[in-house]
Design an enzyme around this catalytic site. Structure first.
Site, PDB file in Angstrom:
ATOM      1  N   SER A  58       0.926  -1.185   0.292  1.00  0.00           N
ATOM      2  CA  SER A  58       0.270   0.122  -0.372  1.00  0.00           C
ATOM      3  C   SER A  58       1.075   1.319  -0.031  1.00  0.00           C
ATOM      4  O   SER A  58       0.177   2.018  -0.085  1.00  0.00           O
ATOM      5  CB  SER A  58      -0.955  -0.178   0.758  1.00  0.00           C
ATOM      6  OG  SER A  58      -2.251  -0.783   1.487  1.00  0.00           O
ATOM      7  N   SER A 111      -5.907   3.870   4.457  1.00  0.00           N
ATOM      8  CA  SER A 111      -5.784   3.101   3.158  1.00  0.00           C
ATOM      9  C   SER A 111      -6.527   2.389   2.619  1.00  0.00           C
ATOM     10  O   SER A 111      -6.325   0.406   2.141  1.00  0.00           O
ATOM     11  CB  SER A 111      -4.907   1.463   3.938  1.00  0.00           C
ATOM     12  OG  SER A 111      -3.875   1.182   3.121  1.00  0.00           O
ATOM     13  N   LYS A 132       0.120   3.899  -3.386  1.00  0.00           N
ATOM     14  CA  LYS A 132      -0.568   4.738  -2.296  1.00  0.00           C
ATOM     15  C   LYS A 132      -0.115   6.037  -2.173  1.00  0.00           C
ATOM     16  O   LYS A 132      -0.632   7.388  -3.056  1.00  0.00           O
ATOM     17  CB  LYS A 132      -1.835   5.148  -1.586  1.00  0.00           C
ATOM     18  CG  LYS A 132      -2.506   3.036  -1.211  1.00  0.00           C
ATOM     19  CD  LYS A 132      -3.416   3.512  -0.422  1.00  0.00           C
ATOM     20  CE  LYS A 132      -4.679   2.338  -0.592  1.00  0.00           C
ATOM     21  NZ  LYS A 132      -3.825   0.941  -0.158  1.00  0.00           N
TER      22      LYS A 132
END
Length: 583
Positions: free
Chosen positions: A231, A414, A234
């Site tokens: 993640s 997230s 991102k």
């Protein structure tokens, strides 16, 4: 006050030695300082005839402007406060947001989803809690009349009939963290990090530590080699979106008239925060999201009493497969991933106010059913692949929160679905197809156009759920360094556009997906970082201030160990940076 704000303050404890910023807000008392929640704080230091309390504020607004995340705080230029100091050209933000929830339902493949928070805990308090974490950041200074003068102590007795003391007044001035702080040497930092980076739980590590003021890498381990980012992907998604779209951009949901009497068409516009919760409800995304009830009220007024018998749902804005390359079938729908449609409620969650909760298999239909219910019930609902007629009369329209708030919520939780929706909107903005592939191409193109080296970047999604993504620590470090770089002539437009990303970086032991981490580590309250977790992959990338007040950027991508081993191992590396003087 948003839910959990006082809880976050209490959980931070002592963020560090007296040399660091203090979290001390409130009215002086006989025994110290009480904040508005009644939490005892260390007494502020005397400055001349006034008391001074250092406090961090989110800095996404220019001096004198009102920040959408400041809850009404107005940042005044320093020159209007004689003798207090000077404000930087721009203020960096810190963050706050939701707390980390339990592990998601996927067997160890928890991220792409990083366990978003159970509830967002308010945007401003994480910024306060982050202390000096924000780059070349901002400190507010409160000037307070001495205790005796405000409360009448130390003078003649006050008769019971005397009027009450004058209201408490605080003045705020922003100060930048000194970008000239010496910081560690490469040799000292390497020696200080050796025990933590060599720990078994780290596994195979790709990483870099950067001085963002100079751009110099102070420590690295295979930093030029691409690795699975989870993640932390991102970070790139947020950066590309903020560089390509205005900070106040909104995603609009509309209802238009159908071709048949009594038929209306609900048209998705890419808003992940659209909700059917009652007015006044603070959702996981915003205290003021766009609401289905407002759309329904507009439609009923426009219909002029004509009954609505059918609600069509237009999802033609996006296209392509339901899952990206590198996803498992179990990834969507799940508690951490869902199907990406331009129309859904609360990120497509089955429970709009609970994170994690299972994402719906037909989120657009659920939105259509919510509109039908709000219109009085009884209308049939169907999902249409074909777009609404271009010349259809608009019966109602609602707008999402500003882009910066959507990005912030996505980062803190997230949120994989929100990340993919933002990337599809970016693709449409730059002329790519609104698919996983087109969104990945759009992110890569925008970063390249803004001077970042994407030669070794491989993306298959925007959330990091794909195990096929590859990002180098150097690229993550470069993007974060640009985000916290002093806003000057050398990089003004790019850094200013990226600044809002800082409020989306969770604060260690305080907010977002770091709320339940760093509980006993030195980085508690000082590390701000995006997390990432997949099976045998653990990642952490963000910013931290060392013991001498030097801001450092780091990106750590590890593989080969479990979540239970890898997460605390990376936390220990980030905490070693916080403890560093390192010469």
């Amino acid at each position: 006050m948003p839910p959990g704000r006082s809880d976050l303050v209490g959980r931070l404890g002592d963020p560090g030695p007296p040399s660091g910023p203090q979290v001390a807000v409130g009215r002086p008392s006989m025994s110290g300082v009480l904040d508005p929640e009644g939490v005892a704080r260390e007494r502020p230091a005397q400055v001349d005839d006034r008391e001074t309390v250092a406090l961090h504020q989110p800095g996404t607004a220019l001096p004198g402007e009102l920040s959408p995340r400041s809850q009404g705080t107005r940042f005044e230029p320093a020159e209007t406060r004689a003798g207090v100091g000077s404000a930087p050209d721009d203020a960096t933000g810190e963050d706050l947001g939701g707390g980390s929830p339990p592990e998601d339902a996927a067997p160890e493949r928890s991220d792409g989803a990083d366990e978003p928070p159970r509830r967002r805990r308010g945007l401003l308090i994480g910024a306060l809690a982050a202390a000096a974490v924000v780059a070349l950041g901002v400190t507010s200074v409160f000037t307070i009349e001495p205790v005796g003068r405000v409360f009448g102590l130390g003078g003649p007795a006050v008769a019971p009939t005397s009027p009450p003391p004058a209201p408490f007044v605080a003045e705020r001035v922003l100060h930048g963290v000194d970008p000239a702080a010496t910081g560690p040497t490469a040799e000292g930092l390497t020696a200080a990090l050796a025990p933590s980076v060599g720990a078994a739980g780290v596994g195979t590590l790709h990483g870099v530590v950067v001085d963002p003021a100079s751009g110099q890498a102070l420590w690295s381990a295979s930093a030029q080699e691409p690795a699975v980012p989870a993640s932390t992907t991102k970070i790139l998604t947020s950066a590309a979106v903020l560089l390509a779209l205005p900070a106040d951009h909104t995603f609009d949901t509309t209802v238009v008239a159908g071709t048949e009497p009594g038929t209306v068409i609900l048209v998705g516009g890419g808003d992940p925060a659209l909700t059917a919760t009652p007015d006044g409800t603070t959702t996981l995304y915003s205290p003021e999201p766009a609401r289905i009830a407002d759309l329904a009220a507009q439609v009923l007024e426009a219909a002029g009493g004509e009954p609505i018998t059918e609600v069509l749902v237009d999802v033609s804005r996006y296209s392509g497969p339901l899952r990206a390359s590198g996803w498992d079938d179990a990834d969507a729908p799940s508690t951490y991933g869902g199907f990406v449609e331009p129309l859904l409620l609360d990120g497509g969650r089955s429970d709009p106010l609970v994170e994690p909760s299972v994402r719906l298999g037909s989120p657009a239909r659920a939105a259509g059913e919510a509109l039908a219910e709000a219109l009085g019930g009884g209308a049939a609902v169907s999902v249409a692949e074909a777009p609404a007629p271009a010349d259809a009369a608009v019966l109602g329209e609602v707008r999402s929160p500003p882009l910066v708030d959507v990005v912030e919520a996505m980062m803190l939780m997230s949120d994989n679905v929100a990340a993919e929706m933002l990337a599809r909107e970016l693709a449409l903005e730059v002329g790519e197809e609104p698919t996983y592939e087109g969104a990945a191409a759009a992110i890569t193109m925008v970063l390249a156009e803004n001077g970042f080296d994407v030669s070794q970047l491989t993306l298959f999604d925007a959330s990091g759920l794909s195990r096929d993504n590859r990002i180098t620590p150097n690229l993550l470090g470069d993007v974060l360094s640009a985000t916290v770089h002093p806003i000057d002539e050398s990089d003004q437009a790019r850094s200013a556009a990226l600044r809002p990303m800082l409020t989306g970086l969770p604060v260690a032991a305080a907010s977002g997906t770091l709320a339940d981490r760093f509980q006993t580590e030195a980085g508690r309250g000082w590390v701000q970082a995006k997390t990432g977790t997949l099976s045998s992959v653990n990642t952490l990338a963000g910013v931290v201030t060392d013991q001498e007040g030097k801001l450092l950027v780091f990106a750590l991508l590890s593989s080969g160990t479990s979540r239970e081993q890898g997460r605390p191992a990376l936390d220990a590396v980030a905490s070693a940076l916080r403890e560093c003087g390192c010469r």
